[in-house]
Design a protein around this motif. Structure first.
Motif: not given
Length: 353
Positions: A129-143, A178-189
């Motif tokens: 899916p990265v092969h697109a013109n606009v890519v939304l990487l939702d909650e990147i800090n969860r990967s 995107t990244q969510n600043p209010i949830e840190e459990e299970g995230t990779y900064v």
């Protein structure tokens, strides 16, 4: 919720008008300037038909699109990050992919993989899916860190490698992470060195009461869920033209010197160092920060119908360009010092040309 500082062009330079930074001859022909303005107006119209308010976000996305960069978005859930990304893609008639990051997401899930065909005994390549013109990487800090690295490599190199074969990404190519600043459990900064690869970082705030009222009105009238494809859009060739015009926007030597002084001041030096800055800033902006300030200033000038950069263009999106490039000390974080306060101190200390 603390109100974020609003982007502003800043105060006009004393004793020197904006036209003083213009080249002797026009850097861009008037016909090209008119075409660029028409493209910007069309994208703006599509964006505003889908997203209520969020003017800072609109300006940031437009500037990043024109500059050919990527944007990191930070906000609590429900502030139209996904809607803004899909609106931008529909406004430029481009392909759009949304990748929901999870801890078990693998690099091949993003860039693609090879699939063995038992009937023919050969491998076929399936692009991710990265092969697109606009890519939304939702909650990147969860990967995981491995998946983050694969995505950031694709952002930097503008290509992917699958089975030893290189596949270029489409042009234009833009990532909104995107990244969510209010949830840190299970995230990779995200490491600071990787965050530096984003051209800008925008922090979204809650809409004003009138804007939220309009959201409710659109919901009851059905326009909030109207068909995504807008009537007036621009083509991908128009976006490539817009990016070429940004390259041609003139930057005066005094403006370049201003950018250098600003960046060096974040490192604790500069013409007028900020007192005790090193007690709050552990690492200042890198040369990539200087390039980002100039590139965004060029894009901002073009979006406002000028073929030359003024110091106000450098100041216009200073928070979005620099907030993720400053690494604060532990004492600063414990004392509640924000990157915006540091940026304001730096821009106040460095005299405008």
């Amino acid at each position: 919720m603390t109100q974020q500082p609003q982007e502003s062009p800043g105060h006009p330079a004393p004793g020197r008008s904006g036209a003083a930074f213009a080249p002797a001859q026009p850097a861009i022909p008037p016909a090209s300037m008119e075409r660029a303005g028409s493209i910007v107006r069309s994208i703006t119209q599509v964006f505003q038909s889908r997203v209520v308010g969020q003017e800072n976000l609109r300006r940031t996305l437009l500037a990043a699109l024109a500059a050919g960069g990527h944007v990191l978005l930070e906000s609590v859930p429900g502030l139209a990050k996904t809607t803004a990304a899909s609106a931008l893609a529909s406004g430029i008639s481009g392909s759009f992919s949304r990748i929901q990051c999870t801890p078990d997401l693998m690099p091949n899930d993003i860039i693609g993989t090879q699939i063995f065909n038992y009937g023919s005994g050969t491998f076929t390549t399936q692009l991710g899916p990265v092969h697109a013109n606009v890519v939304l990487l939702d909650e990147i800090n969860r990967s995981s860190a491995k998946t983050q690295s694969a995505m950031l490599e694709a952002m930097q190199e503008r290509q992917t490698s699958i089975g030893g074969e290189v596949y270029p990404l489409p042009e234009p190519f833009m990532v909104l992470a995107t990244q969510n600043p209010i949830e840190e459990e299970g995230t990779y900064v995200l490491p600071e060195a990787q965050m530096d690869r984003f051209l800008m970082k925008e922090v979204l705030t809650y809409p004003r009461p009138a804007e939220e009222h309009e959201i409710l009105d659109r919901s009851t009238s059905g326009t909030l869920t109207a068909p995504r494809r807008a009537a007036q859009t621009v083509g991908l060739e128009d976006i490539r033209f817009l990016q070429e015009m940004v390259d041609q926007v003139y930057v005066d030597q005094s403006v370049k010197r201003y950018i250098i002084d600003l960046v060096f001041t974040t490192r604790g030096s500069g013409p007028r160092p900020v007192a005790n800055l090193t007690q709050s800033v552990r690492v200042g902006a890198s040369p990539r920060g200087s390039l980002a300030l100039m590139r965004v200033a060029q894009a901002n000038a073009l979006l406002h119908g000028r073929d030359y950069v003024t110091p106000d263009d450098v100041r216009a999106m200073r928070y979005a360009v620099l907030r993720h490039r400053l690494v604060l000390t532990f004492d600063a974080l414990a004392g509640g010092v924000t990157p915006a306060q540091i940026i304001d101190a730096v821009f106040h200390a460095v005299p405008m040309p």
